[in-house]
Design a protein around this motif. Structure first.
Motif, mmCIF file in Angstrom:
data_model
loop_
_atom_site.group_PDB
_atom_site.id
_atom_site.type_symbol
_atom_site.label_atom_id
_atom_site.label_comp_id
_atom_site.label_asym_id
_atom_site.label_seq_id
_atom_site.Cartn_x
_atom_site.Cartn_y
_atom_site.Cartn_z
ATOM 1 N N MET A 242 -3.617 3.556 9.096
ATOM 2 C CA MET A 242 -3.887 2.451 8.178
ATOM 3 C C MET A 242 -3.661 2.872 6.736
ATOM 4 S SD MET A 242 -7.290 0.659 9.802
ATOM 5 C CE MET A 242 -8.209 2.197 9.963
ATOM 6 N N GLY A 243 -3.258 1.921 5.904
ATOM 7 C CA GLY A 243 -3.211 2.133 4.471
ATOM 8 C C GLY A 243 -4.612 2.175 3.885
ATOM 9 N N ASP A 245 -6.212 0.204 1.684
ATOM 10 C CA ASP A 245 -6.961 -1.062 1.683
ATOM 11 C C ASP A 245 -7.445 -1.417 3.083
ATOM 12 O OD1 ASP A 245 -6.567 -1.306 -1.011
ATOM 13 O OD2 ASP A 245 -4.771 -2.561 -0.840
ATOM 14 N N GLU A 246 -6.581 -1.212 4.095
ATOM 15 C CA GLU A 246 -6.990 -1.489 5.471
ATOM 16 C C GLU A 246 -8.121 -0.558 5.889
ATOM 17 O OE1 GLU A 246 -3.206 -2.813 8.018
ATOM 18 O OE2 GLU A 246 -2.856 -0.974 6.906
ATOM 19 N N HIS A 301 -8.010 -4.616 12.244
ATOM 20 C CA HIS A 301 -6.811 -3.793 12.006
ATOM 21 C C HIS A 301 -6.559 -2.813 13.151
ATOM 22 C CE1 HIS A 301 -6.011 -5.474 8.164
ATOM 23 N NE2 HIS A 301 -7.051 -4.950 7.552
ATOM 24 N N ARG A 422 7.300 -0.681 10.865
ATOM 25 C CA ARG A 422 6.222 -1.112 9.976
ATOM 26 C C ARG A 422 6.587 -0.856 8.509
ATOM 27 N NH1 ARG A 422 0.862 -2.280 11.750
ATOM 28 N NH2 ARG A 422 1.036 -3.042 13.888
ATOM 29 N N ARG A 426 6.333 -3.473 5.520
ATOM 30 C CA ARG A 426 5.580 -3.259 4.273
ATOM 31 C C ARG A 426 6.446 -3.567 3.061
ATOM 32 N NH1 ARG A 426 2.744 0.865 7.211
ATOM 33 N NH2 ARG A 426 4.453 2.350 6.904
ATOM 34 N N ARG A 430 5.545 -6.780 0.472
ATOM 35 C CA ARG A 430 4.844 -6.088 -0.622
ATOM 36 C C ARG A 430 4.273 -7.059 -1.660
ATOM 37 N NH1 ARG A 430 10.271 -5.095 -1.122
ATOM 38 N NH2 ARG A 430 11.298 -5.876 -3.019
ATOM 39 N N HIS A 436 0.309 -7.587 6.477
ATOM 40 C CA HIS A 436 0.689 -6.199 6.706
ATOM 41 C C HIS A 436 1.736 -6.040 7.802
ATOM 42 C CE1 HIS A 436 -2.681 -4.980 4.143
ATOM 43 N NE2 HIS A 436 -3.452 -5.792 4.851
ATOM 44 N N CYS A 437 1.911 -7.058 8.645
ATOM 45 C CA CYS A 437 2.874 -6.949 9.739
ATOM 46 C C CYS A 437 3.375 -8.345 10.100
ATOM 47 C CB CYS A 437 2.251 -6.248 10.951
ATOM 48 S SG CYS A 437 0.776 -7.076 11.600
ATOM 49 N N GLN A 440 1.077 -11.301 11.246
ATOM 50 C CA GLN A 440 0.240 -11.927 10.231
ATOM 51 C C GLN A 440 1.040 -12.820 9.296
ATOM 52 O OE1 GLN A 440 -1.671 -8.631 8.282
ATOM 53 N NE2 GLN A 440 -2.617 -7.865 10.165
#
Length: 537
Positions: A242-243, A245-246, A301, A422, A426, A430, A436-437, A440
């Motif tokens: 995960m990034g 924020d996630e 997530h 992915r 991203r 952006r 995120h994917c 979504q």
């Protein structure tokens, strides 16, 4: 004689700054707490008075009123005891009030003045950072969790006297940093589950790779022992990390429930939750007396795996409809309204019938046909429409069972391809917050990013007309085809991408239940290039 101290109340996975106003006036000695306090908050006055007396503070015989503002937010838990105690001392002129304005406070008090850990410290630290406060003062056991928020002054205390001495400047405490953490305990970690342990089922692995690349929902239907659960439990091993924020969102959910452990850190690996089919609807989506997050939010997530899908109670499955579509669950209660995030990959598994062998070559089904249809009717059409990949699994052939496992591609091979897909997503999203994917992707972005070739568009049109697909199914096929194109590095959706996306929705077809399980995916492709293990490359 009035003093103000700031703390925080949990609203979902976020903390709202609460101002503890302490008024000390003439009158008969009495201690009251107002501002919509829950039972544990109302009881805090007893612990606060005993802790102050046992720490050597002599309170004047006056009427003490504590107001927790804003008054329309329900206050729960024992985290307000430390700020209330400090506010009482400031109102009694036993310490200055000015140092209290720099921090947010949280902690439960024991009768001797000790400070016990609380839940939800990470949201409190985030609220302090966003509110422009210098830092937080929290129990020592929660300091590591608060230090996950960078640029924040974290003061770790073990006793009420330590807090007072630090605030008045007698014995200042050094800020807590991650270097103060004890070394991790040497508990053995379980061996990671690898895709190379799954024999055969190349088409199912292709479908799972496609689901991981775009964050799509999956339903496997097949006989026992065909690898449904085995594949689902290896899905986290091919998902990208995960990034920030996630990871912060997921860690806040686990902080609210106190599930971060002794040495908390940001959760970089995507969660995998597999609740039993006896779970209640409140346990799955959240709720209960305290309106806490459920398994759906704990899998945020990450992956929510529902094994034996028809065995779940129908009312439990039906509450998944809206959260799967919106990525959040809104719980409305008489005293509060809470929203929890739940962007999950739903992976479900089921048998073709109660005995498990309906229409399986070489096996005899003992179920009457009406029981088979009743079994499948437990999974409603609207829920099935929200699942992107619906495949029938086949019994594993002997030649795959007897073959050594090292001939199968490892998880590292699939994860490398998924991470590359992915990364393309991203870069594409952006400028789209919260996306995120591909799964979504909102409808307004479909025409911009999911442009099919003319042949692929004609293929989709035929599928919609032939199988009677809904508008939602049409959009989900486009997103699935976009994920396949990202895996193969295509700029637009080619006909092979669309073909595979349509083939991955086998349960949309009329008469799919009677389809022979020997077939598999008609458009299944072999691995695009020879794979190598990381140590061999």
């Amino acid at each position: 004689m009035l003093a103000r101290v700031r703390s925080g109340a949990l609203m979902g996975i976020d903390a709202v700054v609460v101002e503890c106003e302490v008024d000390m006036a003439l009158g008969l000695p009495y201690f009251s707490v107002v501002g919509l306090p829950e039972g544990a908050v109302r009881e805090s006055k007893v612990r606060v008075v005993s802790a102050l007396k046992n720490c050597g503070f002599e309170l004047p015989s006056k009427r003490i009123t504590v107001n927790l503002a804003p008054a329309d937010i329900r206050k729960e838990g024992a985290a307000f005891e430390l700020p209330i105690a400090l506010g009482v001392l400031a109102a009694a002129k036993l310490m200055p009030e000015e140092p209290l304005s720099h921090y947010l406070f949280g902690g439960e008090l024991s009768l001797d003045g000790g400070v016990k850990p609380i839940k939800g410290v990470l949201p409190l630290a985030v609220a302090a950072r966003d509110g422009g406060y210098q830092g937080v003062m929290v129990p020592e056991a929660n300091a590591a969790e608060a230090s996950l928020v960078q640029g924040l002054h974290v003061v770790a205390i073990r006793h009420l006297r330590e807090a007072v001495d630090h605030l008045i400047g007698d014995k200042p405490l050094a800020p807590f940093t991650r270097e103060h953490l004890p070394p991790p305990r040497g508990r053995p970690r379980p061996a990671p589950l690898d895709m190379s342990e799954v024999r055969g089922q190349a088409d199912l692995k292709t479908a799972l790779e496609l689901a991981a690349a775009g964050g799509h929902n999956v339903l496997f239907c097949g006989p026992p022992g065909s690898g449904k659960t085995m594949l689902a439990r290896r899905l986290p091993g091919i998902l990208p990390s995960m990034g920030f924020d996630e990871a912060l969102e997921v860690t806040k959910i686990y902080s609210v429930l106190g599930l971060l452990g002794d040495t908390p850190s940001l959760m970089r690996e995507r969660p995998f939750r597999a609740p039993h089919h006896t779970i209640s609807d409140a346990g799955l989506v959240g709720g209960g007396p305290a309106t806490r997050p459920g398994e759906l939010s704990l899998a945020h997530h990450g992956v929510l795996f529902l094994d034996e899908l028809p065995e779940f109670r129908k009312n439990v499955l039906e509450v998944l409809r809206q959260p799967l579509e919106e990525g959040s669950i809104h719980l409305a209660r008489a005293t509060q309204h809470v929203t929890y995030p739940c962007r999950v990959m739903l992976v479900a598994a089921m048998n073709p019938c109660p005995c498990g062998y309906f229409n399986v070559p070489g096996r005899t089904c003992t179920c009457p046909e009406y029981r088979v249809h009743d079994y499948h009717s437990r999974v409603s059409g609207p829920l099935l429409d929200r699942i992107d990949i619906t495949l029938q699994t086949r019994p594993v052939e002997y030649r795959h069972i007897a073959r050594p496992g090292d001939e199968e591609p490892p998880s590292a091979y699939y994860r490398e391809r998924v991470e590359a897909a992915r990364e393309r997503q991203r870069a594409r999203f952006r400028e789209e917050p919260g996306v995120h994917c591909n799964a979504q992707m909102p409808a307004r972005l479909l025409h911009r990013y999911c442009k099919p070739s003319p042949r692929a568009e004609r293929m989709l049109e035929r599928a919609v007309r032939q199988f009677g697909l809904s508008a939602r199914a049409h959009d989900r096929i486009l997103k699935l085809a976009r994920s396949r194109a990202d895996l193969e590095g295509h700029e637009r959706i080619e006909d092979m991408d669309m073909h595979l996306a349509i083939d991955c929705r086998q349960m949309d077809r009329r008469g799919w239940l009677h389809t022979n399980l020997q077939g598999g995916l008609p458009s299944r492709q072999e691995l695009p290039a020879p794979w190598t293990r990381p140590e061999d490359s």
